[in-house]
Design an enzyme around this catalytic site. Structure first.
Site, mmCIF file in Angstrom:
data_model
loop_
_atom_site.group_PDB
_atom_site.id
_atom_site.type_symbol
_atom_site.label_atom_id
_atom_site.label_comp_id
_atom_site.label_asym_id
_atom_site.label_seq_id
_atom_site.Cartn_x
_atom_site.Cartn_y
_atom_site.Cartn_z
ATOM 1 N N ASP A 102 15.298 -1.353 -26.661
ATOM 2 C CA ASP A 102 16.461 -1.970 -27.326
ATOM 3 C C ASP A 102 17.745 -1.329 -26.785
ATOM 4 O OD1 ASP A 102 18.337 -2.903 -29.200
ATOM 5 O OD2 ASP A 102 16.887 -2.848 -30.831
ATOM 6 N N HIS A 104 20.968 -2.334 -27.769
ATOM 7 C CA HIS A 104 22.147 -2.582 -28.619
ATOM 8 C C HIS A 104 22.749 -1.235 -29.045
ATOM 9 C CE1 HIS A 104 19.963 -6.400 -28.907
ATOM 10 N NE2 HIS A 104 21.172 -6.934 -29.039
ATOM 11 N N SER A 155 11.602 -4.495 -31.532
ATOM 12 C CA SER A 155 11.782 -3.051 -31.288
ATOM 13 C C SER A 155 11.689 -2.222 -32.574
ATOM 14 C CB SER A 155 13.116 -2.773 -30.583
ATOM 15 O OG SER A 155 14.184 -2.972 -31.469
HETATM 16 CO CO1 B1M Z 1 21.659 -9.020 -28.735
HETATM 17 N N1 B1M Z 1 20.544 -9.754 -30.143
HETATM 18 N N2 B1M Z 1 20.224 -9.311 -27.463
HETATM 19 N N3 B1M Z 1 22.920 -8.352 -27.435
HETATM 20 N N4 B1M Z 1 22.965 -9.130 -30.042
HETATM 21 C C1 B1M Z 1 21.077 -9.720 -31.503
HETATM 22 C C2 B1M Z 1 20.664 -8.455 -32.232
HETATM 23 C C3 B1M Z 1 20.478 -11.031 -32.157
HETATM 24 C C4 B1M Z 1 20.338 -11.000 -33.686
HETATM 25 C C5 B1M Z 1 21.288 -12.252 -31.666
HETATM 26 C C6 B1M Z 1 20.681 -13.555 -32.100
HETATM 27 O O1 B1M Z 1 19.764 -14.065 -31.504
HETATM 28 N N5 B1M Z 1 21.173 -14.097 -33.162
HETATM 29 C C7 B1M Z 1 19.095 -11.102 -31.398
HETATM 30 C C8 B1M Z 1 17.937 -10.352 -32.042
HETATM 31 C C9 B1M Z 1 16.971 -11.285 -32.761
HETATM 32 C C10 B1M Z 1 15.887 -10.471 -33.334
HETATM 33 O O2 B1M Z 1 15.066 -9.928 -32.656
HETATM 34 N N6 B1M Z 1 15.880 -10.408 -34.665
HETATM 35 C C11 B1M Z 1 19.496 -10.509 -30.060
HETATM 36 C C12 B1M Z 1 18.786 -10.740 -28.858
HETATM 37 C C13 B1M Z 1 17.614 -11.703 -28.950
HETATM 38 C C14 B1M Z 1 19.128 -10.116 -27.650
HETATM 39 C C15 B1M Z 1 18.431 -10.269 -26.292
HETATM 40 C C16 B1M Z 1 16.901 -10.302 -26.318
HETATM 41 C C17 B1M Z 1 19.032 -11.525 -25.639
HETATM 42 C C18 B1M Z 1 18.371 -11.956 -24.348
HETATM 43 O O3 B1M Z 1 18.359 -11.212 -23.396
HETATM 44 N N7 B1M Z 1 17.840 -13.148 -24.413
HETATM 45 C C19 B1M Z 1 18.931 -9.024 -25.552
HETATM 46 C C20 B1M Z 1 18.039 -7.799 -25.827
HETATM 47 C C21 B1M Z 1 18.275 -6.703 -24.870
HETATM 48 C C22 B1M Z 1 17.539 -5.448 -25.330
HETATM 49 O O4 B1M Z 1 17.964 -4.798 -26.260
HETATM 50 N N8 B1M Z 1 16.449 -5.122 -24.668
HETATM 51 C C23 B1M Z 1 20.258 -8.838 -26.207
HETATM 52 C C24 B1M Z 1 21.358 -8.284 -25.582
HETATM 53 C C25 B1M Z 1 22.614 -8.120 -26.159
HETATM 54 C C26 B1M Z 1 23.856 -7.661 -25.395
HETATM 55 C C27 B1M Z 1 23.573 -6.652 -24.307
HETATM 56 C C28 B1M Z 1 24.474 -8.891 -24.813
HETATM 57 C C29 B1M Z 1 24.790 -7.194 -26.565
HETATM 58 C C30 B1M Z 1 24.672 -5.689 -26.904
HETATM 59 C C31 B1M Z 1 25.748 -4.865 -26.226
HETATM 60 C C32 B1M Z 1 25.820 -3.499 -26.814
HETATM 61 O O5 B1M Z 1 25.440 -3.194 -27.934
HETATM 62 N N9 B1M Z 1 26.384 -2.618 -26.006
HETATM 63 C C33 B1M Z 1 24.204 -7.982 -27.737
HETATM 64 C C34 B1M Z 1 24.910 -8.221 -28.940
HETATM 65 C C35 B1M Z 1 26.370 -7.806 -28.960
HETATM 66 C C36 B1M Z 1 24.285 -8.807 -30.067
HETATM 67 C C37 B1M Z 1 24.925 -9.220 -31.395
HETATM 68 C C38 B1M Z 1 25.723 -10.489 -31.163
HETATM 69 C C39 B1M Z 1 25.852 -8.263 -32.078
HETATM 70 C C40 B1M Z 1 25.249 -6.880 -32.322
HETATM 71 C C41 B1M Z 1 26.368 -6.005 -32.790
HETATM 72 O O6 B1M Z 1 26.924 -5.264 -32.023
HETATM 73 N N10 B1M Z 1 26.754 -6.218 -34.074
HETATM 74 C C42 B1M Z 1 23.636 -9.463 -32.305
HETATM 75 C C43 B1M Z 1 23.806 -10.575 -33.336
HETATM 76 C C44 B1M Z 1 24.114 -10.059 -34.714
HETATM 77 O O7 B1M Z 1 24.079 -8.883 -35.007
HETATM 78 N N11 B1M Z 1 24.381 -11.003 -35.592
HETATM 79 C C45 B1M Z 1 22.561 -9.573 -31.308
HETATM 80 C C46 B1M Z 1 27.886 -5.517 -34.661
HETATM 81 C C47 B1M Z 1 27.402 -4.179 -35.224
HETATM 82 C C48 B1M Z 1 28.586 -3.501 -35.902
HETATM 83 O O8 B1M Z 1 26.424 -4.462 -36.207
HETATM 84 O O9 B1M Z 1 24.546 -3.670 -34.710
HETATM 85 O O10 B1M Z 1 24.061 -4.781 -36.955
HETATM 86 P P1 B1M Z 1 24.933 -3.913 -36.126
HETATM 87 O O11 B1M Z 1 25.013 -2.478 -36.800
HETATM 88 C C49 B1M Z 1 25.352 -2.305 -38.161
HETATM 89 C C50 B1M Z 1 24.141 -2.317 -39.114
HETATM 90 O O12 B1M Z 1 23.004 -2.990 -38.597
HETATM 91 C C51 B1M Z 1 23.900 -0.882 -39.392
HETATM 92 O O13 B1M Z 1 25.195 -0.311 -39.341
HETATM 93 C C52 B1M Z 1 25.906 -0.899 -38.271
HETATM 94 C C53 B1M Z 1 27.383 -0.796 -38.529
HETATM 95 O O14 B1M Z 1 27.756 -1.422 -39.738
HETATM 96 N N12 B1M Z 1 23.060 -0.052 -38.527
HETATM 97 C C54 B1M Z 1 22.510 1.097 -38.999
HETATM 98 C C55 B1M Z 1 22.754 -0.163 -37.224
HETATM 99 N N13 B1M Z 1 22.017 0.868 -36.832
HETATM 100 C C56 B1M Z 1 21.854 1.669 -37.902
HETATM 101 C C57 B1M Z 1 21.181 2.886 -38.040
HETATM 102 C C58 B1M Z 1 21.199 3.484 -39.299
HETATM 103 C C59 B1M Z 1 21.824 2.889 -40.374
HETATM 104 C C60 B1M Z 1 22.505 1.701 -40.247
HETATM 105 O O15 B1M Z 1 20.587 4.637 -39.538
HETATM 106 C C61 B1M Z 1 20.085 5.380 -38.469
#
Ligand code: B1M
Length: 213
Positions: A102, A104, A155
């Site tokens: 992963d 992200h 993941s």
């Molecule tokens: Co990806 N991605 N992505 N992505 N991406 C998601 C996660 C996804 C939900 C989008 C979608 O389809 N709707 C989906 C996952 C579906 C699933 O499995 N459930 C997805 C996918 C499928 C993929 C790829 C497989 C796409 C592809 O290649 N076909 C691929 C995977 C690559 C890999 O990891 N091996 C991929 C790639 C990418 C980018 C590289 C383009 C980019 C990441 C860039 C980077 O991070 N440097 C990206 C992005 C940006 C996203 C979305 C749009 C945004 C994630 C983000 O940054 N959110 C995401 C869609 C979504 O989230 N709705 C998506 C903003 C961030 C502030 O929130 O990360 O949730 P978040 O973190 C929060 C909480 O979750 C929590 O606190 C944080 C802050 O408030 N939290 C924790 C997180 N970690 C924590 C740990 C803790 C406690 C709280 O304790 C330890």
């Protein structure tokens, strides 16, 4: 247009300079703090994710949006938040990473910044971190808490595997394990035997403060 709307427009235009200048101006005018701006950017990225899900935007745009906000976070907001935590006494040592398979990083980095700003010593291992590496680094840094972020349904199982590894090694009681990330939940954390789960960065701080108190 509200501040959040301005940020959303700039992110969707992939205008890195505009995102940075909006944030800089709001900080200079005391219109918003770095923490508030980080939260707004988090919300905007969630909206970007919704558009990706609805196929209104595609992978290259997703990558561009993530890169657009990363510069502002790394160069402007994170240093301010870190500076605000510099003089605080260490509450505990946290080893933090995104699990193997992963890449992200944005949410995990926000969690790291908030923990740091709230007095934790944070060792951010980056992304794609294998269970063995979490353990090796936790021992090296003398961690109290191991934080694992997972954004992909495929993941998140690494979090479970890590707890199994700790048990196999007879080290489960040595560390508190906290998990998070969009596909995870409180139930998931309970099922895998983690010590806690948080929904967002603020929740992660409250959780970790509770675990060390
Ligand atoms: Co990806 N991605 N992505 N992505 N991406 C998601 C996660 C996804 C939900 C989008 C979608 O389809 N709707 C989906 C996952 C579906 C699933 O499995 N459930 C997805 C996918 C499928 C993929 C790829 C497989 C796409 C592809 O290649 N076909 C691929 C995977 C690559 C890999 O990891 N091996 C991929 C790639 C990418 C980018 C590289 C383009 C980019 C990441 C860039 C980077 O991070 N440097 C990206 C992005 C940006 C996203 C979305 C749009 C945004 C994630 C983000 O940054 N959110 C995401 C869609 C979504 O989230 N709705 C998506 C903003 C961030 C502030 O929130 O990360 O949730 P978040 O973190 C929060 C909480 O979750 C929590 O606190 C944080 C802050 O408030 N939290 C924790 C997180 N970690 C924590 C740990 C803790 C406690 C709280 O304790 C330890």
């Amino acid at each position: 247009m509200s501040l959040k709307e301005q940020l959303q427009t700039a992110v969707l235009d992939f205008d890195e300079n505009k995102v940075k200048s909006i944030c800089k101006t709001s900080l200079d005018n005391k219109q918003a703090t770095a923490v508030e701006l980080l939260r707004m950017i988090g919300d905007v990225m969630k909206q970007v994710g919704d558009r990706f899900e609805k196929e209104e935007i595609f992978l290259p745009e997703l990558i561009a949006a993530a890169n657009t906000v990363k510069v502002t976070i790394d160069e402007l907001l994170d240093p301010i938040i870190r500076e605000s935590g510099v003089k605080k006494e260490t509450k505990g040592v946290v080893v933090l990473g995104t699990v193997e398979g992963d890449i992200h990083s944005i949410g995990k980095d926000l969690v790291g910044s908030f923990l740091f700003a709230n007095g934790f010593e944070v060792h951010n291992l980056g992304v794609d971190v294998a269970p063995e590496m979490f353990l090796e680094k936790a021992e090296e840094f003398g961690a109290t808490i191991i934080g694992m972020s997972a954004l992909l349904s495929i993941s998140m199982d690494i979090q479970r595997k890590f707890i199994e590894l700790l048990k196999r090694e007879g080290k489960r009681d040595k560390f508190k394990v906290v998990v998070g990330g969009a596909p995870t939940s409180e139930d998931w954390a309970k099922n895998i035997g983690a010590d806690g789960w948080a929904d967002d960065a603020i929740g992660a701080v409250k959780l970790c403060l509770g675990l060390v108190s």
